[in-house]
Design an enzyme around this catalytic site. Sequence first.
Site, mmCIF file in Angstrom:
data_model
loop_
_atom_site.group_PDB
_atom_site.id
_atom_site.type_symbol
_atom_site.label_atom_id
_atom_site.label_comp_id
_atom_site.label_asym_id
_atom_site.label_seq_id
_atom_site.Cartn_x
_atom_site.Cartn_y
_atom_site.Cartn_z
ATOM 1 N N CYS A 64 0.838 -1.204 0.000
ATOM 2 C CA CYS A 64 0.000 0.000 0.000
ATOM 3 C C CYS A 64 0.873 1.256 0.000
ATOM 4 O O CYS A 64 2.087 1.205 0.171
ATOM 5 C CB CYS A 64 -0.976 0.000 1.171
ATOM 6 S SG CYS A 64 -0.229 0.414 2.746
ATOM 7 N N HIS A 65 0.191 2.374 -0.179
ATOM 8 C CA HIS A 65 0.859 3.668 -0.294
ATOM 9 C C HIS A 65 1.762 3.946 0.910
ATOM 10 O O HIS A 65 2.946 4.253 0.764
ATOM 11 C CB HIS A 65 -0.245 4.719 -0.407
ATOM 12 C CG HIS A 65 0.223 6.056 -0.820
ATOM 13 N ND1 HIS A 65 0.402 7.068 0.081
ATOM 14 C CD2 HIS A 65 0.566 6.556 -2.018
ATOM 15 C CE1 HIS A 65 0.824 8.143 -0.561
ATOM 16 N NE2 HIS A 65 0.920 7.864 -1.833
ATOM 17 N N ALA A 66 1.199 3.790 2.111
ATOM 18 C CA ALA A 66 1.966 4.095 3.332
ATOM 19 C C ALA A 66 3.184 3.184 3.441
ATOM 20 O O ALA A 66 4.282 3.624 3.815
ATOM 21 C CB ALA A 66 1.077 3.928 4.557
ATOM 22 N N GLU B 157 2.137 11.518 -7.962
ATOM 23 C CA GLU B 157 0.759 11.056 -7.768
ATOM 24 C C GLU B 157 -0.222 12.216 -7.889
ATOM 25 O O GLU B 157 -1.322 12.053 -8.423
ATOM 26 C CB GLU B 157 0.605 10.395 -6.402
ATOM 27 C CG GLU B 157 1.246 9.029 -6.349
ATOM 28 C CD GLU B 157 0.981 8.362 -5.017
ATOM 29 O OE1 GLU B 157 -0.129 7.873 -4.817
ATOM 30 O OE2 GLU B 157 1.890 8.354 -4.174
#
Lengths: 105, 202
Positions: A64-66, B157
């Site tokens: 995931c992003h984190a 992003e």
Amino acid sequence: MELIGMGASPGIIEGKVFIVDNLQQDAAEMEYGQILVMRFSTPAYFEFFIKASAIITETGGITCHAASLARDLNIPCVVSVDQILAKVKDNDIVTVDGNNGVIYV
Amino acid sequence: MSEQVDKFIEVMALNLEVRSRLPATDVWPNPLADITLANDISGNHILGLLEEIFESIDKIEQIAKIFKRPARLVYLMYLFTLKPSNTEMASRRVRLAEKMISAISFMRNGDPFIEKGQNRIYNDNAIFDLVHFERNLTIDHLTTLRKILVALATLNEYSYFAWVGLGREFHGLYEYNGMKLFVRDYYDLNPDFWDYKKGFAY
């Protein structure tokens, strides 16, 4: 109390919790070295990330992003910790074990 | 087409409604960044534009200059999941796909599908410059470099949502004097379609 999640970036560190749960929070309120706790992460939390000594999320997996940002920052990260936002509050002292995916409160 | 526009508006309205709620309980990436949705809305139009570009420019070097990095073209190949409406359109798309693969091959030094397991874009001179720069760095720079890396990823992003391949290319491995280099290359973080970036210094 031990909270179990998934280790997403290795390392063990102790620190004070800082909870981010909405997009309007001011990163100036966070001190460098606090443990960032959030439901999930978005790029909007960049200023919090760079102050954090570890990241804990309630959702997400090891890609995931984190998790990915934590690995870039070389700080511990534990993801998918069920109900973490209900179980800790700001300034609680916690130990984040990113190797084993455990939070000690 | 109007049904697709209706769908787009419906998703956008739902998304804005969810995003405006606090505390934030929605998900990332933003549903609007779903590439398949973009395909439905504007895929054929984008394919038409690509056909125009590839028909009007003969030199592959110029194509490479426009797209800058091969990952951009690779991303755009998602558009070929759209079903052509007739055989004439199908053959045009095959021609376009062949040209795009040729351009990717040129940018990747003859290995468009990275079958050798290495995405090599830089030539020896670029690698020399990179190594020379890296040698001036010390361990003290590492923390700052890590933050810069996260800033670049985040800005990418923001610029391209889930289409992050439009603003970055990871390439390598390169070998130089016994060293191995892997490059995380953020090469276009100030696209001119975002007004808010006009005041940026870079």
